[in-house]
Each structure stands twice: as C-alpha cells, then as structure tokens.
Design a protein around this motif. Structure first.
Motif, PDB file in Angstrom:
ATOM      1  N   ARG A  22       7.261 -12.330  14.488  1.00 42.87           N
ATOM      2  CA  ARG A  22       8.709 -12.160  14.688  1.00 42.87           C
ATOM      3  C   ARG A  22       9.009 -11.823  16.150  1.00 42.87           C
ATOM      4  NH1 ARG A  22      12.762  -7.670  12.788  1.00 42.87           N
ATOM      5  NH2 ARG A  22      14.681  -8.888  12.770  1.00 42.87           N
ATOM      6  N   ALA A  23       8.166 -11.006  16.763  1.00 43.83           N
ATOM      7  CA  ALA A  23       8.348 -10.667  18.177  1.00 43.83           C
ATOM      8  C   ALA A  23       8.253 -11.924  19.042  1.00 43.83           C
ATOM      9  CB  ALA A  23       7.317  -9.632  18.617  1.00 43.83           C
ATOM     10  N   GLU A  24       7.320 -12.825  18.708  1.00 42.67           N
ATOM     11  CA  GLU A  24       7.187 -14.076  19.463  1.00 42.67           C
ATOM     12  C   GLU A  24       8.427 -14.951  19.330  1.00 42.67           C
ATOM     13  OE1 GLU A  24       3.588 -16.087  18.369  1.00 42.67           O
ATOM     14  OE2 GLU A  24       2.344 -14.354  18.859  1.00 42.67           O
ATOM     15  N   VAL A  25       8.996 -15.011  18.136  1.00 42.95           N
ATOM     16  CA  VAL A  25      10.209 -15.812  17.915  1.00 42.95           C
ATOM     17  C   VAL A  25      11.360 -15.245  18.731  1.00 42.95           C
ATOM     18  CG1 VAL A  25      11.942 -16.462  16.187  1.00 42.95           C
ATOM     19  CG2 VAL A  25       9.520 -16.624  15.627  1.00 42.95           C
ATOM     20  N   ILE A  26      11.528 -13.933  18.695  1.00 40.37           N
ATOM     21  CA  ILE A  26      12.619 -13.294  19.441  1.00 40.37           C
ATOM     22  C   ILE A  26      12.409 -13.443  20.938  1.00 40.37           C
ATOM     23  CG2 ILE A  26      13.789 -11.106  19.906  1.00 40.37           C
ATOM     24  CD1 ILE A  26      13.017 -10.291  16.998  1.00 40.37           C
ATOM     25  N   ALA A  27      11.185 -13.270  21.402  1.00 36.81           N
ATOM     26  CA  ALA A  27      10.887 -13.429  22.829  1.00 36.81           C
ATOM     27  C   ALA A  27      11.160 -14.862  23.280  1.00 36.81           C
ATOM     28  CB  ALA A  27       9.439 -13.050  23.112  1.00 36.81           C
ATOM     29  N   SER A  28      10.861 -15.820  22.424  1.00 33.43           N
ATOM     30  CA  SER A  28      11.150 -17.222  22.744  1.00 33.43           C
ATOM     31  C   SER A  28      12.651 -17.440  22.886  1.00 33.43           C
ATOM     32  CB  SER A  28      10.574 -18.125  21.649  1.00 33.43           C
ATOM     33  OG  SER A  28      10.924 -19.467  21.883  1.00 33.43           O
ATOM     34  N   ASN A  29      13.420 -16.805  22.025  1.00 34.63           N
ATOM     35  CA  ASN A  29      14.883 -16.913  22.134  1.00 34.63           C
ATOM     36  C   ASN A  29      15.370 -16.340  23.461  1.00 34.63           C
ATOM     37  OD1 ASN A  29      15.095 -18.072  19.589  1.00 34.63           O
ATOM     38  ND2 ASN A  29      15.626 -16.157  18.578  1.00 34.63           N
ATOM     39  N   ILE A  30      14.857 -15.175  23.826  1.00 30.11           N
ATOM     40  CA  ILE A  30      15.275 -14.537  25.081  1.00 30.11           C
ATOM     41  C   ILE A  30      14.874 -15.404  26.274  1.00 30.11           C
ATOM     42  CG2 ILE A  30      14.909 -12.543  26.589  1.00 30.11           C
ATOM     43  CD1 ILE A  30      14.630 -10.858  23.983  1.00 30.11           C
ATOM     44  N   ALA A  31      13.666 -15.957  26.230  1.00 31.23           N
ATOM     45  CA  ALA A  31      13.186 -16.788  27.339  1.00 31.23           C
ATOM     46  C   ALA A  31      14.018 -18.060  27.493  1.00 31.23           C
ATOM     47  CB  ALA A  31      11.721 -17.153  27.117  1.00 31.23           C
ATOM     48  N   ASN A  32      14.605 -18.539  26.412  1.00 28.95           N
ATOM     49  CA  ASN A  32      15.385 -19.773  26.457  1.00 28.95           C
ATOM     50  C   ASN A  32      16.892 -19.533  26.435  1.00 28.95           C
ATOM     51  OD1 ASN A  32      13.453 -22.116  26.332  1.00 28.95           O
ATOM     52  ND2 ASN A  32      12.680 -20.845  24.666  1.00 28.95           N
ATOM     53  N   ALA A  33      17.305 -18.328  26.812  1.00 29.21           N
ATOM     54  CA  ALA A  33      18.727 -17.981  26.784  1.00 29.21           C
ATOM     55  C   ALA A  33      19.572 -18.876  27.689  1.00 29.21           C
ATOM     56  CB  ALA A  33      18.921 -16.522  27.163  1.00 29.21           C
ATOM     57  N   ASP A  34      18.989 -19.404  28.755  1.00 27.91           N
ATOM     58  CA  ASP A  34      19.730 -20.253  29.691  1.00 27.91           C
ATOM     59  C   ASP A  34      19.401 -21.727  29.537  1.00 27.91           C
ATOM     60  OD1 ASP A  34      21.042 -18.060  30.833  1.00 27.91           O
ATOM     61  OD2 ASP A  34      19.373 -17.692  32.200  1.00 27.91           O
ATOM     62  N   THR A  35      18.658 -22.085  28.500  1.00 30.47           N
ATOM     63  CA  THR A  35      18.276 -23.481  28.284  1.00 30.47           C
ATOM     64  C   THR A  35      19.392 -24.203  27.533  1.00 30.47           C
ATOM     65  OG1 THR A  35      15.956 -22.835  28.154  1.00 30.47           O
ATOM     66  CG2 THR A  35      16.534 -25.011  27.284  1.00 30.47           C
ATOM     67  N   PRO A  36      20.008 -25.202  28.142  1.00 33.19           N
ATOM     68  CA  PRO A  36      21.090 -25.927  27.448  1.00 33.19           C
ATOM     69  C   PRO A  36      20.574 -26.579  26.159  1.00 33.19           C
ATOM     70  CG  PRO A  36      21.042 -26.493  29.781  1.00 33.19           C
ATOM     71  CD  PRO A  36      19.811 -25.697  29.501  1.00 33.19           C
ATOM     72  N   GLY A  37      21.339 -26.408  25.086  1.00 30.45           N
ATOM     73  CA  GLY A  37      21.017 -27.028  23.816  1.00 30.45           C
ATOM     74  C   GLY A  37      20.012 -26.263  22.970  1.00 30.45           C
ATOM     75  N   TYR A  38      19.473 -25.151  23.479  1.00 35.39           N
ATOM     76  CA  TYR A  38      18.489 -24.393  22.704  1.00 35.39           C
ATOM     77  C   TYR A  38      19.190 -23.668  21.567  1.00 35.39           C
ATOM     78  CZ  TYR A  38      14.724 -21.223  21.471  1.00 35.39           C
ATOM     79  OH  TYR A  38      13.748 -20.533  20.786  1.00 35.39           O
ATOM     80  N   LYS A  39      18.610 -23.745  20.381  1.00 35.09           N
ATOM     81  CA  LYS A  39      19.159 -23.089  19.195  1.00 35.09           C
ATOM     82  C   LYS A  39      18.297 -21.869  18.864  1.00 35.09           C
ATOM     83  CE  LYS A  39      22.046 -26.469  18.749  1.00 35.09           C
ATOM     84  NZ  LYS A  39      23.243 -26.359  19.526  1.00 35.09           N
ATOM     85  N   ALA A  40      18.935 -20.716  18.762  1.00 40.69           N
ATOM     86  CA  ALA A  40      18.232 -19.474  18.461  1.00 40.69           C
ATOM     87  C   ALA A  40      17.589 -19.558  17.087  1.00 40.69           C
ATOM     88  CB  ALA A  40      19.193 -18.296  18.522  1.00 40.69           C
ATOM     89  N   LYS A  41      16.375 -19.005  16.992  1.00 34.61           N
ATOM     90  CA  LYS A  41      15.634 -18.989  15.732  1.00 34.61           C
ATOM     91  C   LYS A  41      15.503 -17.558  15.244  1.00 34.61           C
ATOM     92  CE  LYS A  41      12.963 -22.963  17.204  1.00 34.61           C
ATOM     93  NZ  LYS A  41      11.682 -23.390  17.743  1.00 34.61           N
ATOM     94  N   GLY A  42      15.307 -17.426  13.964  1.00 35.62           N
ATOM     95  CA  GLY A  42      15.113 -16.115  13.365  1.00 35.62           C
ATOM     96  C   GLY A  42      14.060 -16.210  12.286  1.00 35.62           C
ATOM     97  N   MET A  43      13.518 -15.058  11.924  1.00 34.91           N
ATOM     98  CA  MET A  43      12.485 -15.003  10.898  1.00 34.91           C
ATOM     99  C   MET A  43      12.947 -14.090   9.777  1.00 34.91           C
ATOM    100  SD  MET A  43       8.611 -13.779  11.426  1.00 34.91           S
ATOM    101  CE  MET A  43       7.411 -13.917  10.142  1.00 34.91           C
ATOM    102  N   ASP A  44      12.894 -14.587   8.548  1.00 33.57           N
ATOM    103  CA  ASP A  44      13.251 -13.778   7.390  1.00 33.57           C
ATOM    104  C   ASP A  44      12.036 -12.949   7.006  1.00 33.57           C
ATOM    105  OD1 ASP A  44      14.090 -12.662   5.014  1.00 33.57           O
ATOM    106  OD2 ASP A  44      15.108 -14.481   4.330  1.00 33.57           O
TER     107      ASP A  44
END
Length: 133
Positions: A22-44
């Motif tokens: 889950r930490a990797e998924v969230i870190a990936s979201n933060i790293a791609n915060a400025d990437t056009p078209g990137y869709k945030a992911k989450g883990m249930d």
C-alpha cells in the motif's frame, strides 16, 4: 512438541507485506502528481486482509512448482481511486494532500504492526526462557 511459528505470525506478516504494498501504491501516486493523465490508485486493505485470512484458514499453499502462489494474488485489490477534486484540465486525479495523509496513516499502522510483532516475539522469548527474559 514443535512450535509452529508460521501459524502465529503468518497473518501479521501478510499484513505487514500488504502495508508495504500500500505504501508503494501511495508513493507512486505522489511521484506522479504532476504527470498529465495519471490516475490515482488505491488499495482496499480490508479486502486484501480478509483474503489473506481466508487463505490462512483454508490452509491454501503452493505444493508444486507449477502451481500459482495464491499469496501473490493479493495485488488484485489495487484499483483506480475515485477523485475527490474536479479535473484540473490535465487528466491527473492525484490530490497530493490526500496522498500524504494516507501515507502517514499507513506508516503509523505499519509501525503499530511492528510493535505488535515485537511484543509477540518478546512474549515467546519469555515463555521459551521460562520467564527469565
């Protein structure tokens, strides 16, 4: 009589692995915060833990090299997150403040898991040494 440490620690170890994923998924979201078209992911996390618990209770394990390892199937609980903010025009759905809060929450829960496991190990050491730990 042998002590089965895998039974006592398996679910907690799975929880730690899931928190790491889950930490990797969230870190990936933060790293791609400025990437056009990137869709945030989450883990249930709850569904992933329920699946891990069911697998532990049913005793599912890999018995042959050509079998799929069911423990690797836990990644199925990563999906796109429904955005909380309107589209800014570039198609990116990452809200950095939300992601930072989720990362902090996950980190605290990971640390709580580590402390729980440390307590369990200390208790086992105390039992093994006869109360002289």
């Amino acid at each position: 009589m042998a002590i089965g440490f895998d039974k006592g620690f398996e679910l907690h170890a799975q929880g730690m692995l899931l928190r790491g994923q889950r930490a990797e998924v969230i870190a990936s979201n933060i790293a791609n915060a400025d990437t056009p078209g990137y869709k945030a992911k989450g883990m249930d996390f709850q569904k992933a833990m329920q699946q891990a618990n069911q697998q532990q209770q049913t005793g599912m394990s890999r018995t042959h090299a050509k079998h799929f390892d069911v423990r690797t199937e836990l990644n199925n609980h990563v999906d796109f997150r429904i955005p909380d903010q309107p589209d800014t025009g570039d198609g990116n759905t990452v809200d950095v403040q939300v992601e930072r809060n989720l990362y902090l929450e996950n980190s605290l829960e990971y640390q709580a898991g580590v402390q729980f496991l440390n307590g369990k190990i200390k208790a086992l050491k105390n039992v093994i040494s006869g109360g002289k730990a």
